[in-house]
Scaffold this active site. Structure first.
Site: not given
Ligand code: AMP
Length: 284
Positions: A37, A184
């Site tokens: 994030h 992650l």
């Molecule tokens: P989430 O909180 O899981 O909905 O993720 C929020 C944002 O963070 C989304 O755009 C995800 O694709 C991105 N995200 C989650 N994990 C990663 C990661 N390991 N590397 C890069 N972006 C991520």
């Protein structure tokens, strides 16, 4: 950092920024923040004046037997991390603010929402598209930042932005990984030590698939190589291991290939992916 919990306050705060001709970058999240994030916040910082992060565990994108109730919500820690990373406005609406009438108009991106993750999680991408459309209308960003980790989410959001003419640019950040390759994810926190050790098989499978393509073999051979790696680890239940076109998610052709895997370890479902460019593909 301003912490905003209501829609009228958000509109007021961002209205003032827009009036001052400051560009707005937006990072939507469900919280339980990690370096993935925060890497998106860094991207937003580098190209926009005001960085808005939403933290909202969106019930619409969870299936009835999924982890909505136990999804981690470490709010205080999240706000510290967001502030430290340079977020200017943290937006934390309640479910009641976002869906005051419960049932809402649904935004549904057809086709791409129905395969892979969409097939495993019926209704998931309608929930994603609906909340992202609402958040775009609330924040009205110039740029919105999403992680490649959720490749199909990126494709769904890009299609929605094109189809509904949202006046913004979607920027995709690379997947941030642990040293052993595990991507992650907020859901990694569910993994016990044995499942954590098994989980690195997802990235090993992707690497094996990529090696096959680099050697000039076919996408179907890459799929078999990925399945072989995943199947060799006891305690992993394979969801899918596919080689697809990165834009359409149809079976891969001769161009760039998205290798995507999903697997369940205990009650934790993990996904990961890797893109192999057409230029990296060897000739057999
Ligand atoms: P989430 O909180 O899981 O909905 O993720 C929020 C944002 O963070 C989304 O755009 C995800 O694709 C991105 N995200 C989650 N994990 C990663 C990661 N390991 N590397 C890069 N972006 C991520």
């Amino acid at each position: 950092m301003k912490v905003v919990r209501s829609i009228p306050v958000l509109r007021e705060v961002l209205g003032a920024e827009r009036a001052a001709a400051r560009s707005i970058g937006f990072v939507p999240t469900m919280g339980a923040l990690h370096e993935g994030h925060l890497s998106l916040v860094a991207l937003a910082r580098a190209s926009t004046d005001v960085v808005v992060m939403s933290i909202f565990v969106n019930p619409l994108q969870f299936g009835p037997n999924e982890d909505l109730d136990r999804y981690p919500r470490p709010e205080e820690r999240d706000l510290e991390l967001a502030e430290g990373a340079g977020v200017d406005v943290a937006f934390l609406p309640t479910v009641g603010d976002m869906y005051p009438q419960g049932r809402v108009t649904t935004v549904s991106v057809s086709g791409i929402s129905d395969v892979l993750e969409g097939a495993s999680r019926p209704g998931h991408f309608d929930g994603v598209a609906t909340v992202v459309a609402k958040l775009f209308n609330l924040v009205r960003p110039d740029r919105a930042f999403f992680g490649q980790k959720d490749a199909q989410q990126v494709a769904v959001v890009k299609q929605m932005v094109r189809d509904l003419d949202f006046p913004l640019e979607v920027v995709v950040g690379e997947t941030i990984r642990e040293p052993d390759g595990l991507a992650l994810s907020s859901r990694n926190a569910y993994l016990g030590s044995e499942d954590r050790a098994r989980a690195m098989a997802l990235y090993r499978a992707l690497e094996a698939g990529a090696a096959v393509l680099r050697a000039g073999e076919r996408p179907a051979d890459a799929e078999r190589a990925m399945l072989d790696v995943l199947a060799s680890v006891e305690g992993i239940e394979v969801g899918y291991a596919v080689a697809a076109d990165p834009d359409t998610f149809e079976p891969a052709g001769h161009g760039d290939v998205l290798l995507a895997v999903a697997a369940r370890l205990g009650f934790t479902r993990l996904i990961d992916n890797l893109i192999v460019k057409a230029s990296e593909r060897g000739t057999a």
